[in-house]
Structure formats: C-alpha cells, structure tokens
Design a protein around this motif. Structure first.
Motif, mmCIF file in Angstrom:
data_model
loop_
_atom_site.group_PDB
_atom_site.id
_atom_site.type_symbol
_atom_site.label_atom_id
_atom_site.label_comp_id
_atom_site.label_asym_id
_atom_site.label_seq_id
_atom_site.Cartn_x
_atom_site.Cartn_y
_atom_site.Cartn_z
ATOM 1 N N LEU A 1 -11.773 5.243 7.204
ATOM 2 C CA LEU A 1 -11.812 4.869 5.791
ATOM 3 C C LEU A 1 -13.243 4.986 5.285
ATOM 4 O O LEU A 1 -14.110 4.172 5.607
ATOM 5 C CB LEU A 1 -11.274 3.447 5.627
ATOM 6 C CG LEU A 1 -11.067 2.898 4.216
ATOM 7 C CD1 LEU A 1 -10.296 3.863 3.344
ATOM 8 C CD2 LEU A 1 -10.362 1.547 4.287
ATOM 9 N N ILE B 1 0.373 5.477 0.822
ATOM 10 C CA ILE B 1 -0.542 6.422 1.456
ATOM 11 C C ILE B 1 -0.117 7.849 1.124
ATOM 12 O O ILE B 1 1.005 8.261 1.413
ATOM 13 C CB ILE B 1 -0.577 6.218 2.984
ATOM 14 C CG1 ILE B 1 -0.966 4.774 3.320
ATOM 15 C CG2 ILE B 1 -1.554 7.196 3.630
ATOM 16 C CD1 ILE B 1 -0.869 4.434 4.791
ATOM 17 N N MET C 1 -9.776 4.772 -0.580
ATOM 18 C CA MET C 1 -8.816 3.786 -1.082
ATOM 19 C C MET C 1 -9.234 3.262 -2.452
ATOM 20 O O MET C 1 -10.415 2.989 -2.695
ATOM 21 C CB MET C 1 -8.709 2.601 -0.107
ATOM 22 C CG MET C 1 -7.829 1.454 -0.597
ATOM 23 S SD MET C 1 -7.946 -0.040 0.452
ATOM 24 C CE MET C 1 -7.096 0.530 1.917
ATOM 25 N N ILE D 1 0.835 -1.195 0.000
ATOM 26 C CA ILE D 1 0.000 0.000 0.000
ATOM 27 C C ILE D 1 0.874 1.250 0.000
ATOM 28 O O ILE D 1 2.010 1.241 0.473
ATOM 29 C CB ILE D 1 -0.980 0.038 1.196
ATOM 30 C CG1 ILE D 1 -0.220 0.148 2.518
ATOM 31 C CG2 ILE D 1 -1.883 -1.175 1.203
ATOM 32 C CD1 ILE D 1 -1.147 0.372 3.699
ATOM 33 N N VAL E 1 -13.925 2.422 -0.267
ATOM 34 C CA VAL E 1 -12.971 1.541 -0.932
ATOM 35 C C VAL E 1 -13.490 1.269 -2.340
ATOM 36 O O VAL E 1 -14.628 0.821 -2.525
ATOM 37 C CB VAL E 1 -12.783 0.215 -0.166
ATOM 38 C CG1 VAL E 1 -11.917 -0.758 -0.966
ATOM 39 C CG2 VAL E 1 -12.168 0.467 1.205
ATOM 40 N N SER F 1 -8.138 -0.049 -4.775
ATOM 41 C CA SER F 1 -7.400 -1.308 -4.677
ATOM 42 C C SER F 1 -7.460 -2.082 -5.985
ATOM 43 O O SER F 1 -8.418 -1.982 -6.759
ATOM 44 C CB SER F 1 -7.949 -2.179 -3.542
ATOM 45 O OG SER F 1 -9.248 -2.659 -3.849
ATOM 46 N N VAL G 1 -5.379 6.324 -0.363
ATOM 47 C CA VAL G 1 -4.608 5.095 -0.193
ATOM 48 C C VAL G 1 -4.665 4.310 -1.501
ATOM 49 O O VAL G 1 -5.749 4.083 -2.052
ATOM 50 C CB VAL G 1 -5.155 4.230 0.955
ATOM 51 C CG1 VAL G 1 -4.308 2.970 1.131
ATOM 52 C CG2 VAL G 1 -5.188 5.022 2.261
#
Length: 458
Positions: free
Chosen positions: A200, A111, A123, A109, A203, A125, A172
């Motif tokens: 958070l 940041i 975030m 990861i 995502v 991903s 992130v």
C-alpha cells in the motif's frame, strides 16, 4: 547498464514520455456533484451513523449505512463487469473509553485490481460513522452530512469514475468505521494490510470535503488542505541518525505524496488549489490517516480549508438565531465534486504509474557533483513493462515543492554535474510510457515508500 557518461548520447535517441496524461483531464471533469449530494442525503437520512447505534434496522443506524455502502459498491461493480471485490473487514472492540461494551467495528472496502501489478495499491478512504455532542450517544440524531458523509460519498463517486478505466496498479475504496471513537476502523484495516502483505503506497483520507464557509467568516470554494507528517512515524534509531546528518525532515513519503497531490491540482484542476499543511493533522485533533502512518504506510488527510465548528460534533439545535449541527444544507456539492476529482486524479496517476523506485541513495560528499542511485521497483516483470524510465528531481533545501526535473531514461543512476550535494535535495520517480508517474522518492530511510524494519536501515 549504461554509465552516466555513455548515457548522454543515448538520451538524444530516447524521447521523454508526454508531460500530460490525456485521460486525467477526462477524470478531472467526471465526478458529478448531483450524485455526491444524493449519496450525502442518503447517508444523512439514516438519522445517525454512530458507532454504537442501531445495527439491525434497514432504515436507521450504522448497520443500515454500511449495508447500503456495500450495496452501492456491488452496483458499481456490476456496471463495470464485476471489476470490484467488495469485502467487509471487521473486528471487535471493548473496554475503551468511547467503546465500553463489546462492539463490532465493520469497514466496507472495494478493491479494483490492477492488471499488471495487483499487489501495489493506492487507497481513498472516508468515514462511515457520525456523532453529536455526546460522543457516547448512539441514539440522538447525528446526520453527519459533512463529517463525514461528504468523504464517504466522495469515495463512492471516485469508484464510479475510476472503474470505467483499467490501471496497472490496484485502487482500494474504503469506508472506515469507529473514527469518532478512536480511529478503530483505520487501525483494523491497517492491521489487515500489514498481515496480508499489501504493498500500500498511499492512503488518501478524506474527512470533511463539503464545507466552504468557515467559522472565521471566510467562504472559499477553491482551496483544499492536504495534511502530511514530516518525520515518519515508523522511524528507527538508525533512520533517525541518517535523517539528522543527511536531511529528510520534510521529505517523508507522506510529504512527497502531498507534493504529488499539489501537482495534480495545479496541472489538472485549475479551479482548486491544494494547500500543503506541514502537520499530521489539525492542531490537537486526529483522523483516519494516522493508523496507516503508524505502521509505515504513507497517508495524508484531505479536507476543506475553512471549518465551521458549529457544524461539527453538535446536537442539532438553534440558539439565539445560530444553527448548530451537521446538516446537508451546509454542504456544497460542486466543492465536494472538485475534492473528489483531486482524489481520483491522484489515484489514477499512481495506479497508472510503474513500480516505485527502491533503494534510492545519494552520494557526493566533498565533490563538485551529486550522484543518485536506485533500483527498479517490484518483483513482477509484467509490472516493469509499464516503465518508460525515470525522472530525477532537485530543489533548494528551503523550497517547499520540487522545482527542477529531468527525464533520464531507463537507467539506475544519475550524476548531477556541478551541483554541490550540500545545497540541494534530490529524488527520483518512475514514469510510464503515457506519462503517468509515481511521487518523488527521497533518498535513504526518510523517503522510502515502504515500512521501515527495525535494525534494517543502518
């Protein structure tokens, strides 16, 4: 604090922030398909990235892949003056059906800390690992060009684009491992986020963003799916009772995150239509958004609209003139770049916004009006300096997207005169001076962008 009545005159003097954020147009056009394809080629070139594959080699296997990803993040950080914290988040797994022997699951990861509100995060991903037909075969070639080098390459490209800017909130960028073995990488990172108290808020899991030709015969490079759960996974009995009587089945934070993504596509990406899919994931299948949803973190899956199953989870081969296997010639770079742009826009919008409104509640039973109340989000006074005010939303209960809104300024309540509460859904967002805005927060436990605590939502 101004009352709603006294507010009317004051609002005449308070100009609404702009409806468009100028730099989002720059961000929308910044991702480069050539760089994404180069990264996909590099990841596919490791032969296999299977979770159980080689970890010592620098040329083959998941170990080489994750070290290369970490090195790319470090290079991106050098280009932005050290703006990224690159970190490995790992744990060991064993005794599982798809991981029988003790195996370290390593996630990479990076940041990008916000300047005003560093603990409030969004975030993006992608998955590092790949597989072929046998889910336990860590030796055979499994290039995983679309599944999911495309998503991982999108994460790297989004980092290159967004590190050229500063944001109030934190972004992130995550490469997650062990997805094909049981979503273990996501579970590990979600656990760390919970233990370390990350705020958070969203995502964006990107799993296959490079294929435009479906097994159904449709070729489409202008649509992308956004999967989101309806009823939140961490719903308590008290929250379920609230939802049953007051609504919220289609207004989880994940669902309103999906609506936000849809708006970003409509406003800033005219050649990409985001289709909201009212499911956590595809029918009978799963992805790395799920471990975050399970702990109360809003998460969605972003992916191509038309999948081709011959190019997923297949040994590379040709049978009767038909190609099987996930190889790079079936990846469309321009489409992956547009998908990356949608992610970058969403993260820039959320990271650029003020703290989310909290404790949103709705009143109005047996009255000719509805009253929405909320509290300023965040304990950080510096973060609230980015607040221009709030925008209230309403829509008919059968409408999929928010249809009406009004900027109401820096207040903590609003009364909707002559709107019967029974007939509409309501929500509120926080708006920055430049127009950056949070997703809409629905009233009560169903809509909160924070995990629900057992017994706290009666």
């Amino acid at each position: 604090m101004l009352t709603t009545t006294a507010l009317a005159a004051a609002l005449l003097l308070q100009a609404a922030p702009p409806s468009e954020v100028a730099r989002l147009y720059e961000i929308a056009g910044a991702p480069q398909s050539s760089r994404i394809m180069e990264d996909i080629g590099m990841l596919a070139g490791f032969g296999t990235r299977h979770t159980l594959s080689e970890t010592e080699s620098d040329e083959r296997g998941i170990g080489a892949a994750r070290r290369w990803i970490a090195a790319e993040f470090e290079e991106i950080s050098r280009d932005c003056g050290g703006c990224l914290e690159v970190r490995l988040v790992s744990d060991f797994v064993e005794g599982e059906r798809r991981i029988p022997e003790r195996t370290e699951i390593v996630n990479v990861i990076a940041i990008q800390r916000g300047r005003l509100d560093p603990n409030r995060m969004v975030m993006m991903s992608g998955d590092i690992d790949s597989r072929a037909s046998d889910v336990l075969d860590g030796e055979i070639d499994a290039p995983g060009a679309n599944d999911n080098a495309s998503g991982m390459a999108g994460v790297l490209e989004a980092a290159r684009v967004l590190t050229q800017y500063e944001f109030p909130g934190t972004i992130v960028y995550a490469g997650l491992s062990g997805e094909e073995q049981g979503l273990f990488g996501g579970r590990i990172v979600a656990g760390v986020a919970t233990e370390e108290g990350w705020d958070l808020k969203a995502v964006l899991n990107n799993d296959m963003i490079g294929n435009i030709g479906g097994i159904d015969g449709v070729v489409a490079n202008n649509t992308i799916r956004v999967f989101s759960e309806g009823t939140r996974a961490d719903e308590t009995p008290e929250a379920a009772r609230y939802r049953r009587y007051r609504g919220g089945e289609v207004d989880s934070p994940a669902r309103n995150l999906a609506r936000y993504i849809d708006r970003m596509a409509e406003d800033y990406l005219p050649n990409l239509d985001a289709e909201m899919i009212y499911r956590l994931d595809r029918f009978g299948r799963g992805g790395h958004q799920t471990p975050f949803s399970e702990v109360g973190i809003p998460a969605v899956r972003i992916m191509e609209t038309h999948e081709h199953y011959d190019r997923q989870h297949q040994d590379i081969r040709n049978e009767d003139g038909r190609h099987y296997g996930d190889t790079i010639e079936y990846v469309d770079g321009p489409f992956a770049a547009r998908a990356t742009a949608l992610n970058a826009l969403t993260m820039a919008g959320i990271a650029g916004a003020p703290p989310f409104p909290t404790s949103v509640e709705l009143e109005g039973a047996v009255q000719p009006s509805a009253k929405l109340t909320w509290e300023d989000g965040g304990e950080n006074r510096r973060a609230r300096r980015n607040l221009a005010g709030y925008r209230v939303y309403w829509r008919k209960t059968t409408d999929p997207q928010w249809t009406n809104s009004r900027f109401v300024g820096e207040v903590n309540e609003w009364t909707f005169e002559n709107l019967v509460v029974d007939n509409y859904f309501f929500g509120v967002s926080a708006v920055a001076p430049d127009g950056s805005e949070t997703p809409v927060v629905f009233p009560g436990p169903p809509g909160r962008f924070e995990p629900l605590e057992q017994g706290a939502d009666e």
